[in-house]
Design an enzyme around this catalytic site. Structure first.
Site, PDB file in Angstrom:
ATOM      1  N   HIS A   1       0.827  -1.228   0.000  1.00  0.00           N
ATOM      2  CA  HIS A   1       0.000   0.000   0.000  1.00  0.00           C
ATOM      3  C   HIS A   1       0.853   1.266   0.000  1.00  0.00           C
ATOM      4  O   HIS A   1       0.377   2.344   0.359  1.00  0.00           O
ATOM      5  CB  HIS A   1      -0.977   0.008   1.186  1.00  0.00           C
ATOM      6  CG  HIS A   1      -2.107  -0.975   1.038  1.00  0.00           C
ATOM      7  ND1 HIS A   1      -3.225  -0.729   0.291  1.00  0.00           N
ATOM      8  CD2 HIS A   1      -2.249  -2.239   1.521  1.00  0.00           C
ATOM      9  CE1 HIS A   1      -4.037  -1.788   0.337  1.00  0.00           C
ATOM     10  NE2 HIS A   1      -3.460  -2.727   1.071  1.00  0.00           N
ATOM     11  N   THR A   2       2.108   1.128  -0.389  1.00  0.00           N
ATOM     12  CA  THR A   2       2.979   2.304  -0.506  1.00  0.00           C
ATOM     13  C   THR A   2       2.993   2.837  -1.934  1.00  0.00           C
ATOM     14  O   THR A   2       3.298   4.004  -2.154  1.00  0.00           O
ATOM     15  CB  THR A   2       4.425   1.938  -0.130  1.00  0.00           C
ATOM     16  OG1 THR A   2       4.755   0.705  -0.793  1.00  0.00           O
ATOM     17  CG2 THR A   2       4.594   1.750   1.365  1.00  0.00           C
TER      18      THR A   2
ATOM     19  N   SER B   1       0.117 -11.770  -9.761  1.00  0.00           N
ATOM     20  CA  SER B   1       0.069 -10.929 -10.954  1.00  0.00           C
ATOM     21  C   SER B   1       0.131 -11.689 -12.264  1.00  0.00           C
ATOM     22  O   SER B   1       0.942 -11.416 -13.136  1.00  0.00           O
ATOM     23  CB  SER B   1       1.178  -9.878 -10.911  1.00  0.00           C
ATOM     24  OG  SER B   1       0.970  -9.069  -9.803  1.00  0.00           O
ATOM     25  N   SER B   2      -0.786 -12.643 -12.405  1.00  0.00           N
ATOM     26  CA  SER B   2      -0.882 -13.361 -13.679  1.00  0.00           C
ATOM     27  C   SER B   2      -1.249 -12.386 -14.794  1.00  0.00           C
ATOM     28  O   SER B   2      -0.753 -12.510 -15.921  1.00  0.00           O
ATOM     29  CB  SER B   2      -1.915 -14.485 -13.583  1.00  0.00           C
ATOM     30  OG  SER B   2      -3.148 -13.992 -13.101  1.00  0.00           O
ATOM     31  N   SER B   3      -2.089 -11.395 -14.489  1.00  0.00           N
ATOM     32  CA  SER B   3      -2.520 -10.459 -15.536  1.00  0.00           C
ATOM     33  C   SER B   3      -1.341  -9.647 -16.060  1.00  0.00           C
ATOM     34  O   SER B   3      -1.190  -9.447 -17.267  1.00  0.00           O
ATOM     35  CB  SER B   3      -3.628  -9.533 -15.027  1.00  0.00           C
ATOM     36  OG  SER B   3      -3.183  -8.778 -13.919  1.00  0.00           O
TER      37      SER B   3
ATOM     38  N   GLU C   1      -4.090  -2.681 -18.615  1.00  0.00           N
ATOM     39  CA  GLU C   1      -4.883  -3.139 -17.467  1.00  0.00           C
ATOM     40  C   GLU C   1      -5.905  -2.074 -17.056  1.00  0.00           C
ATOM     41  O   GLU C   1      -7.046  -2.377 -16.741  1.00  0.00           O
ATOM     42  CB  GLU C   1      -3.951  -3.481 -16.298  1.00  0.00           C
ATOM     43  CG  GLU C   1      -4.674  -4.057 -15.116  1.00  0.00           C
ATOM     44  CD  GLU C   1      -4.138  -5.412 -14.669  1.00  0.00           C
ATOM     45  OE1 GLU C   1      -4.643  -5.900 -13.664  1.00  0.00           O
ATOM     46  OE2 GLU C   1      -3.252  -5.976 -15.313  1.00  0.00           O
TER      47      GLU C   1
ATOM     48  N   ASP D   1       3.582  -4.321 -10.645  1.00  0.00           N
ATOM     49  CA  ASP D   1       3.467  -5.693 -11.154  1.00  0.00           C
ATOM     50  C   ASP D   1       4.137  -5.831 -12.518  1.00  0.00           C
ATOM     51  O   ASP D   1       4.908  -6.758 -12.762  1.00  0.00           O
ATOM     52  CB  ASP D   1       1.999  -6.100 -11.255  1.00  0.00           C
ATOM     53  CG  ASP D   1       1.306  -6.089  -9.911  1.00  0.00           C
ATOM     54  OD1 ASP D   1       2.000  -5.952  -8.888  1.00  0.00           O
ATOM     55  OD2 ASP D   1       0.068  -6.200  -9.877  1.00  0.00           O
TER      56      ASP D   1
ATOM     57  N   TYR E   1      -9.981  -0.790  -0.311  1.00  0.00           N
ATOM     58  CA  TYR E   1      -8.810  -0.257  -1.013  1.00  0.00           C
ATOM     59  C   TYR E   1      -9.059   1.211  -1.371  1.00  0.00           C
ATOM     60  O   TYR E   1      -8.226   2.079  -1.115  1.00  0.00           O
ATOM     61  CB  TYR E   1      -8.569  -1.099  -2.268  1.00  0.00           C
ATOM     62  CG  TYR E   1      -7.446  -0.629  -3.157  1.00  0.00           C
ATOM     63  CD1 TYR E   1      -6.126  -0.975  -2.897  1.00  0.00           C
ATOM     64  CD2 TYR E   1      -7.705   0.150  -4.282  1.00  0.00           C
ATOM     65  CE1 TYR E   1      -5.089  -0.556  -3.721  1.00  0.00           C
ATOM     66  CE2 TYR E   1      -6.677   0.571  -5.115  1.00  0.00           C
ATOM     67  CZ  TYR E   1      -5.381   0.211  -4.829  1.00  0.00           C
ATOM     68  OH  TYR E   1      -4.356   0.633  -5.654  1.00  0.00           O
TER      69      TYR E   1
END
Length: 392
Positions: A36-37, A127-129, A161, A173, A223
């Site tokens: 979350h940075t 992070s497959s995407s 994305e 990612d 989030y």
């Protein structure tokens, strides 16, 4: 790398399209510390790992775009690049988004064929995407002679994305998939995009992910709320310290001085982020010193901050981290990713990995009645071409 998967993807391509493709490997990633940075202009410490997507891509000499999801045995076709737009086929959108982004950069897309498949577990926060996006971007950049550098390809994949998958992700990612190095982690400054590599002794520690198997519905709304709380904190601090553009610029002393004005919740959210950035920097020093035990303590502190101050953990993740602390050979453990489910990341001495998995699995079953899925990974290099191995 899975030679059998490379062979299967290569064979599938040749049987369908009848010519020799370019083969590309695109790894998934883990983030060792720095959660979350990213959207607060801070530091992250990801690495590419040996769960990956394999691509076979070739220019077909015509205008058609033919995509094949090998693992799903599904296909998607367009008559020409001019027809690229958002589709109803979820998996195809990640690839089409990349094509659209290349077109926006005035790369002339020719007809191409693509078969892809992989070993990255879906929904485990690896992070497959991003691997899917980066693999195709890398292949097309090469085949079309577009001349884009790796950072530009990371932006192509990230924007794909945003626009075609509807996920407003940071760049970590895609960056990690492209910039990974064997036996090294990479500290990325999410504001300036400066980066530096640090040694990670893959013989001294394995990375074991424990998948809680849960995804609480809170994740996406929480989030967005956390982002807003951090922005509110920055707005308050800016009135007193105009130089504070993001929490990256804030100090604990500044937060403490305006604690009442910030209010308890915003104060805790902001102090977590400021401390997490300090932890990433400390963690890098520990890696340079070869001190995995000290690195692990930063991971435990990160988890405690995510649990108590940022409040994005959940019972399942907390049980897994506590179980890891009690297991032999563990350097450190914490939740990884947005929170409210997903995986914990654990650094475990290689000789203790089997024992670690057995004891944490038993604790998870005993305390919550849940079965644990685990993945052992190690740190590898980033996206690259794979030589075609001819098997007799």
């Amino acid at each position: 790398m899975s030679a059998s998967l490379v062979h299967a993807i290569h064979s599938d391509f040749q049987q369908r399209f009848g010519y020799e493709p370019m083969l590309v490997r695109a790894p998934g990633r883990v983030n060792l510390i720095g959660e979350h940075t990213d959207y607060n202009g801070g530091f992250v410490l990801p690495a590419a790992v040996d769960k990956e997507m394999i691509f076979a891509v070739g220019l077909n000499g015509g205008t058609a775009i033919r995509l094949v999801a090998h693992d799903l045995s599904e296909t998607f076709e367009l008559a020409s690049p001019a027809e690229v737009s958002l589709s109803d086929t979820h998996w195809a959108n990640y690839l089409l988004g990349v094509v659209a982004q290349l077109q926006q950069r005035e790369v002339e897309i020719q007809g191409f064929d693509c078969v892809f498949g992989g070993t990255i577990p879906i929904g485990a926060g690896m992070s497959s995407s991003a691997a899917v996006e980066c693999g195709l971007a890398f292949a097309l950049n090469h085949l079309l002679g577009a001349g884009l550098d790796k950072m530009e390809l990371a932006h192509v994949a990230q924007k794909a994305e945003h626009t075609y998958a509807g996920v407003k992700c940071g760049i970590m990612d895609q960056f990690a998939s492209l910039f990974g190095r064997d036996g090294q982690v990479v500290r990325l400054d999410c504001r300036s995009l400066d980066y530096a590599y640090f040694p990670f002794d893959t013989k001294a520690s394995r990375i074991v992910l424990c998948n809680s198997g849960v995804k609480h519905s809170l994740a996406s709304s929480a989030y967005n709320t956390r982002r807003q709380e951090c922005e509110r904190g920055v707005a308050v601090l800016q009135q007193h310290y105009p130089a504070v553009q993001s929490l990256r610029d804030a100090t604990l002393e500044q937060l403490e001085a305006h604690r009442a004005e910030l209010g308890d919740v915003v104060f805790r959210r902001c102090s977590y982020v400021v401390k997490e950035n300090l932890r990433v920097e400390a963690a890098c020093r520990h890696l340079e010193a070869g001190d995995l035990a000290a690195f692990g303590q930063e991971m435990y502190a990160s988890h405690a901050g995510l649990r108590d101050d940022y409040e994005v953990s959940c019972e399942e993740l907390d049980v897994l981290v506590e179980a890891a602390k009690a297991a032999p050979g563990v350097f450190g453990s914490r939740m990884m990713g947005g929170g409210f489910g997903g995986c914990t990341i654990n650094l475990v001495a290689p000789q203790h990995v089997d024992e670690f998995i057995a004891s944490v699995s038993a604790a998870y079953q005993q305390k919550l009645g849940l079965k644990l899925e685990t993945y052992q990974t190690t740190i590898v290099g980033g996206v690259g071409a794979v030589p075609v191995v001819v098997t007799g």
